[in-house]
Motif scaffolding. Structure first.
Motif, short mmCIF file in Angstrom:
data_model
loop_
_atom_site.label_atom_id
_atom_site.label_comp_id
_atom_site.label_asym_id
_atom_site.label_seq_id
_atom_site.Cartn_x
_atom_site.Cartn_y
_atom_site.Cartn_z
N ASP A 382 0.95 -1.10 -0.02
CA ASP A 382 -0.09 -0.34 0.15
C ASP A 382 0.91 1.12 -0.35
O ASP A 382 1.90 1.45 0.51
CB ASP A 382 -0.73 -0.23 1.24
N CYS A 388 -0.53 13.20 2.80
CA CYS A 388 -1.01 12.90 2.10
C CYS A 388 -2.39 12.47 2.15
O CYS A 388 -2.98 12.10 1.76
CB CYS A 388 -0.47 11.67 1.49
N ASN A 392 -5.17 10.48 -0.72
CA ASN A 392 -5.01 8.88 -0.03
C ASN A 392 -5.03 8.55 1.52
O ASN A 392 -5.27 7.50 1.36
CB ASN A 392 -3.85 8.35 -0.39
N THR A 394 -3.33 8.92 3.91
CA THR A 394 -2.23 8.11 4.82
C THR A 394 -1.26 9.82 4.85
O THR A 394 -1.58 10.56 4.19
CB THR A 394 -1.45 7.88 4.00
#
Length: 513
Positions: A382, A388, A392, A394
């Motif tokens: 992943d 981020c 996304n 994360t």
């Protein structure tokens, strides 16, 4: 060395126990995975190869031919938790036996792999002559209810954007969903010169946890088993190395080990390098045998992941039913870890006593991520990147220890008593504690550790756990068990959690071949 002590060494030391695994003896199973041989004692004659389906299920026969053995463990059960979580199909444990961030309210739950991880694998031991053998092992861990390969890291990734009040029992681990998620190594072994192996294998601390934990790294009853950070020397993802080298050797009643993990994230590791060393011995003391090991090590740029969400000033979760990355994002914390572990076991007839202690220091990583949206791929494949969260879900945290280095420790003791030749009673106590490494920092709501002990995960904190287990081996490959575990979090270890304690009672049946 007297023959009596040498036989005791072969039976009791963590190193020699591993030789029994590779020697395919009747008493060693896949649940004993990862302990590697040193100077190899002669293994007792093993059971015969299975000749029928009935033999396979009712006798100690093995699926072995020409030095190749196929083995496995299926551990299924059910239980009740006073503060439980939803079932997580990608996690090998399936549920949080200890308090998780989303644990809340009484629940009856499917409880897989509570006593030992479910797995399937193959072992190879092929004599090469002059005391040398080629050895290898390939093993996949899986969830026996979902039938998915264990992938704890990805189970965390799947929780991004899901509010805390609706999250399942996802938990970080070293399992990454591959067919070699438990083990995948090869090497050579010599009766005198020891064993050298290469590939995906346990750290020396992971081997020691299997040998010196009263509950043998059980997921459902042991803090050492459920929280793999102790076997990983600070982070659970580092309890195994994918591109690792391990050497073990014995001399008289002493044994020694070296472990090194080379390569980094690109090679499927959760760190950019690690090393550990081990010195241990077995001694005849009074009517029994005392075994002990001391292990020390260091890892660089180690990775730990969790789901992070907002809290109020005292560290209690808020917006627990509001979806979105802002309320549930995946944070990867990087650190350089230094660790020391001391273990002891005393065996006397029907009684085995265990005790141990581990010290870990974590500080900011050697190679921090500071460029916006720069990142790496975790061991499950992943993508993770710096800041981020809105892209996304994360982020990468390279500054978790700006307020000071984190010092956290665990101590444990317990014992097993054989009530009958096939019935064991085990009890154990575990205590974990960490220092305040907040440096006076405030959380997003303005709370500090001085205001509330739970305001930040970096506040000083403790975990206490006590468990009792009854295990009945009613047939050569079968056992039934029932046990209970109470665990409680305090201070920084309770920050961001919906509930601070859990009483988990689990019963199950295990089949090992």
């Amino acid at each position: 060395m007297p023959g009596e002590l040498k036989r005791a060494e072969a039976r009791l030391s963590a190193v020699s126990a591993a030789m029994v695994v590779l020697g395919c003896s009747a008493v060693a199973y896949a649940a004993d995975l990862g302990n590697m041989p040193t100077k190899a004692p002669l293994a007792p004659p093993g059971p015969t190869t299975c000749t029928s389906i009935q033999d396979f299920f009712t006798t100690a026969c093995q699926l072995s031919w020409y030095g190749v053995r196929f083995y496995g463990t299926i551990d299924t059960g059910a239980g009740y938790q006073t503060n439980g979580t939803r079932f997580a199909p990608d996690s090998g444990a399936g549920v949080n036996y200890f308090p998780g961030k989303s644990s809340l309210g009484g629940k009856w739950l499917p409880s897989p792999s509570a006593l030992s991880g479910s797995n399937i694998g193959v072992q190879i031991k092929e004599p090469l002559g002059a005391g040398w053998s080629f050895i290898g092992q390939l093993e996949a861990g899986f969830n026996p209810y979902s039938l998915r390969l264990a992938n704890g890291v990805h189970s965390i990734f799947e929780e991004r954007g899901i509010p805390l009040g609706q999250q399942n029992g996802a938990a970080d681990s070293n399992s990454q969903g591959q067919f070699y998620n438990n083990l995948g190594f090869a090497g050579v072994s010599n009766d005198t010169y020891g064993t050298l192996t290469f590939g995906r294998q346990n750290t020396l601390m992971a081997d020691a946890v299997l040998a010196y934990d009263p509950l043998a790294s059980s997921l459902g009853f042991s803090a050492l088993g459920f929280f793999g950070s102790w076997a990983g020397g600070g982070d659970t993802e580092d309890r195994k190395g994918t591109t690792a080298i391990k050497y073990r050797v014995s001399y008289a009643n002493f044994h020694f080990g070296l472990f090194g993990q080379v390569g980094g994230y690109e090679q499927g590791n959760a760190e950019k390098g690690a090393y550990q060393g081990d010195v241990g011995a077995d001694f005849r003391v009074g009517p029994g045998v005392l075994s002990t090991d001391v292990i020390a090590g260091h890892s660089k740029d180690a990775v730990s992941v969790t789901i992070v969400g907002p809290t109020d000033a005292v560290g209690h979760p808020v917006n627990i039913f509001t979806p979105g990355f802002a309320n549930a994002f995946m944070s990867a914390t990087l650190s350089d870890n230094t660790n020391v572990m001391v273990d002891a076991k005393y065996t006397m007839g029907q009684l085995k006593l265990y005790a141990g202690w581990e010290w870990v220091q974590q500080k900011n990583p050697s190679d921090p991520f500071t460029v916006l949206h720069d990142g790496f791929t975790d061991i499950a494949g992943d993508p993770l990147c710096f800041q981020c969260t809105l892209i996304n879900g994360t982020t990468i945290n390279s500054t978790a220890f700006n307020g000071g280095n984190k010092i956290f420790q665990i101590a444990w003791f317990g014992g097993t008593y054989a009530l009958l030749p096939t019935l064991d009673l085990t009890a154990a106590y575990y205590r974990e504690w960490q220092s305040d490494f907040s440096g006076g920092a405030k959380n997003a709501a303005g709370g500090t550790c001085a205001l509330a002990a739970t305001a930040l995960a970096s506040c000083a904190g403790t975990l206490d756990a006590v468990s009792v287990l009854l295990d009945w081996r009613f047939a050569p490959k079968w056992d039934a068990y029932i046990g209970t575990l109470y665990s409680r979090l305090n201070g920084g270890l309770d920050s961001g959690f919906l509930a601070k304690d859990n009483w988990s009672t689990t019963g199950g049946v295990r089949f090992r071949w």
